[in-house]
Write a protein that holds these residues in place. Structure first.
Motif, PDB file in Angstrom:
ATOM      1  N   ALA A  29       0.832  -1.208   0.000  1.00 57.68           N
ATOM      2  CA  ALA A  29       0.000   0.000   0.000  1.00 57.68           C
ATOM      3  C   ALA A  29       0.864   1.254   0.000  1.00 57.68           C
ATOM      4  CB  ALA A  29      -0.933  -0.003   1.207  1.00 57.68           C
ATOM      5  N   VAL A  30       1.936   1.259   0.767  1.00 59.25           N
ATOM      6  CA  VAL A  30       2.836   2.421   0.795  1.00 59.25           C
ATOM      7  C   VAL A  30       3.510   2.605  -0.559  1.00 59.25           C
ATOM      8  CG1 VAL A  30       4.992   3.289   1.795  1.00 59.25           C
ATOM      9  CG2 VAL A  30       3.226   2.336   3.279  1.00 59.25           C
ATOM     10  N   ARG A  31       3.939   1.521  -1.170  1.00 58.85           N
ATOM     11  CA  ARG A  31       4.591   1.604  -2.482  1.00 58.85           C
ATOM     12  C   ARG A  31       3.619   2.122  -3.543  1.00 58.85           C
ATOM     13  NH1 ARG A  31       7.013  -2.789  -2.064  1.00 58.85           N
ATOM     14  NH2 ARG A  31       5.438  -4.176  -2.926  1.00 58.85           N
ATOM     15  N   ARG A  32       2.392   1.602  -3.533  1.00 59.53           N
ATOM     16  CA  ARG A  32       1.400   2.059  -4.514  1.00 59.53           C
ATOM     17  C   ARG A  32       1.042   3.524  -4.294  1.00 59.53           C
ATOM     18  NH1 ARG A  32      -3.668  -1.717  -5.120  1.00 59.53           N
ATOM     19  NH2 ARG A  32      -3.650  -1.235  -7.320  1.00 59.53           N
ATOM     20  N   GLY A  33       0.895   3.911  -3.031  1.00 62.00           N
ATOM     21  CA  GLY A  33       0.560   5.297  -2.723  1.00 62.00           C
ATOM     22  C   GLY A  33       1.646   6.248  -3.182  1.00 62.00           C
ATOM     23  N   LEU A  37       1.234   9.167  -6.018  1.00 64.26           N
ATOM     24  CA  LEU A  37       1.585  10.561  -5.754  1.00 64.26           C
ATOM     25  C   LEU A  37       2.611  11.084  -6.751  1.00 64.26           C
ATOM     26  CD1 LEU A  37       1.727  10.724  -1.868  1.00 64.26           C
ATOM     27  CD2 LEU A  37       0.043  11.745  -3.388  1.00 64.26           C
ATOM     28  N   ARG A  38       3.618  10.270  -7.079  1.00 64.53           N
ATOM     29  CA  ARG A  38       4.612  10.695  -8.072  1.00 64.53           C
ATOM     30  C   ARG A  38       3.951  10.927  -9.428  1.00 64.53           C
ATOM     31  NH1 ARG A  38       7.744   6.638  -5.830  1.00 64.53           N
ATOM     32  NH2 ARG A  38       7.313   5.286  -7.607  1.00 64.53           N
ATOM     33  N   ARG A  39       3.058  10.031  -9.803  1.00 59.93           N
ATOM     34  CA  ARG A  39       2.386  10.164 -11.093  1.00 59.93           C
ATOM     35  C   ARG A  39       1.513  11.414 -11.129  1.00 59.93           C
ATOM     36  NH1 ARG A  39      -0.398   4.904 -12.444  1.00 59.93           N
ATOM     37  NH2 ARG A  39       1.746   4.229 -12.486  1.00 59.93           N
ATOM     38  N   ARG A  40       0.780  11.671 -10.053  1.00 59.46           N
ATOM     39  CA  ARG A  40      -0.053  12.874 -10.008  1.00 59.46           C
ATOM     40  C   ARG A  40       0.797  14.136 -10.081  1.00 59.46           C
ATOM     41  NH1 ARG A  40      -4.434  11.669  -5.245  1.00 59.46           N
ATOM     42  NH2 ARG A  40      -5.616  10.093  -6.374  1.00 59.46           N
ATOM     43  N   ARG A  45       2.614  18.801 -13.118  1.00 52.56           N
ATOM     44  CA  ARG A  45       3.691  19.626 -13.673  1.00 52.56           C
ATOM     45  C   ARG A  45       3.614  19.701 -15.193  1.00 52.56           C
ATOM     46  NH1 ARG A  45       8.819  17.782  -9.936  1.00 52.56           N
ATOM     47  NH2 ARG A  45       8.095  18.837  -8.048  1.00 52.56           N
ATOM     48  N   ALA A  46       3.282  18.588 -15.830  1.00 51.78           N
ATOM     49  CA  ALA A  46       3.150  18.581 -17.293  1.00 51.78           C
ATOM     50  C   ALA A  46       2.002  19.482 -17.735  1.00 51.78           C
ATOM     51  CB  ALA A  46       2.925  17.155 -17.794  1.00 51.78           C
ATOM     52  N   MET A  47       0.909  19.470 -16.998  1.00 48.49           N
ATOM     53  CA  MET A  47      -0.216  20.339 -17.348  1.00 48.49           C
ATOM     54  C   MET A  47       0.150  21.817 -17.192  1.00 48.49           C
ATOM     55  SD  MET A  47      -2.656  18.761 -18.512  1.00 48.49           S
ATOM     56  CE  MET A  47      -4.037  17.712 -18.367  1.00 48.49           C
ATOM     57  N   TRP A  48       0.857  22.164 -16.112  1.00 49.20           N
ATOM     58  CA  TRP A  48       1.288  23.548 -15.936  1.00 49.20           C
ATOM     59  C   TRP A  48       2.255  23.958 -17.043  1.00 49.20           C
ATOM     60  CZ3 TRP A  48      -1.033  27.204 -13.561  1.00 49.20           C
ATOM     61  CH2 TRP A  48      -1.784  26.958 -12.427  1.00 49.20           C
ATOM     62  N   LEU A  49       3.163  23.046 -17.408  1.00 49.42           N
ATOM     63  CA  LEU A  49       4.107  23.346 -18.477  1.00 49.42           C
ATOM     64  C   LEU A  49       3.377  23.540 -19.804  1.00 49.42           C
ATOM     65  CD1 LEU A  49       7.105  23.626 -19.222  1.00 49.42           C
ATOM     66  CD2 LEU A  49       7.097  21.184 -19.712  1.00 49.42           C
ATOM     67  N   LEU A  50       2.386  22.700 -20.074  1.00 50.06           N
ATOM     68  CA  LEU A  50       1.599  22.829 -21.296  1.00 50.06           C
ATOM     69  C   LEU A  50       0.814  24.141 -21.302  1.00 50.06           C
ATOM     70  CD1 LEU A  50       0.723  21.355 -23.882  1.00 50.06           C
ATOM     71  CD2 LEU A  50      -1.168  20.398 -22.569  1.00 50.06           C
ATOM     72  N   LEU A  51       0.251  24.511 -20.167  1.00 50.05           N
ATOM     73  CA  LEU A  51      -0.471  25.780 -20.071  1.00 50.05           C
ATOM     74  C   LEU A  51       0.472  26.960 -20.284  1.00 50.05           C
ATOM     75  CD1 LEU A  51      -3.151  27.247 -19.370  1.00 50.05           C
ATOM     76  CD2 LEU A  51      -2.366  27.220 -16.999  1.00 50.05           C
ATOM     77  N   LEU A  52       1.657  26.901 -19.700  1.00 59.22           N
ATOM     78  CA  LEU A  52       2.642  27.971 -19.875  1.00 59.22           C
ATOM     79  C   LEU A  52       3.079  28.061 -21.333  1.00 59.22           C
ATOM     80  CD1 LEU A  52       4.495  30.094 -18.537  1.00 59.22           C
ATOM     81  CD2 LEU A  52       6.182  28.279 -18.334  1.00 59.22           C
ATOM     82  N   ALA A  53       3.354  26.926 -21.962  1.00 55.93           N
ATOM     83  CA  ALA A  53       3.782  26.934 -23.365  1.00 55.93           C
ATOM     84  C   ALA A  53       2.677  27.481 -24.262  1.00 55.93           C
ATOM     85  CB  ALA A  53       4.173  25.521 -23.798  1.00 55.93           C
TER      86      ALA A  53
END
Length: 82
Positions: A29-33, A37-40, A45-53
């Motif tokens: 459960a800790v590993r999956r969590g 979290l890393r994926r989110r 960050r990718a969405m913010w970068l896309l919005l900035l671009a």
């Protein structure tokens, strides 16, 4: 079932010890969590970068094309050489 028998059944269930959680379940459960979290965080960050671009691209386009300026009229030729 009568009310007394239901109460007795509930009391028996409450008096039993709580089921034990397997130790490997906690680690999974800790590993999956952590992975979720890393994926989110990466997606955010990718969405913010896309919005900035997109914003930068729009500003550059707007400054070069200048869509707010009225285009020159091409219906009549300019009067020169009078």
């Amino acid at each position: 079932m009568t009310r007394k028998s239901r109460e007795a059944a509930v009391r028996r269930m409450l008096e039993r010890p709580a089921p034990r959680v397997p130790p490997e379940l906690h680690a999974d459960a800790v590993r999956r969590g952590a992975r979720i979290l890393r994926r989110r965080t990466l997606v955010r960050r990718a969405m913010w970068l896309l919005l900035l671009a997109g914003s930068v691209a729009f500003v550059v386009w707007a400054l070069t094309v200048r869509p707010w300026v009225e285009p020159p009229s091409e219906t009549t030729p300019p009067l020169t050489g009078w």
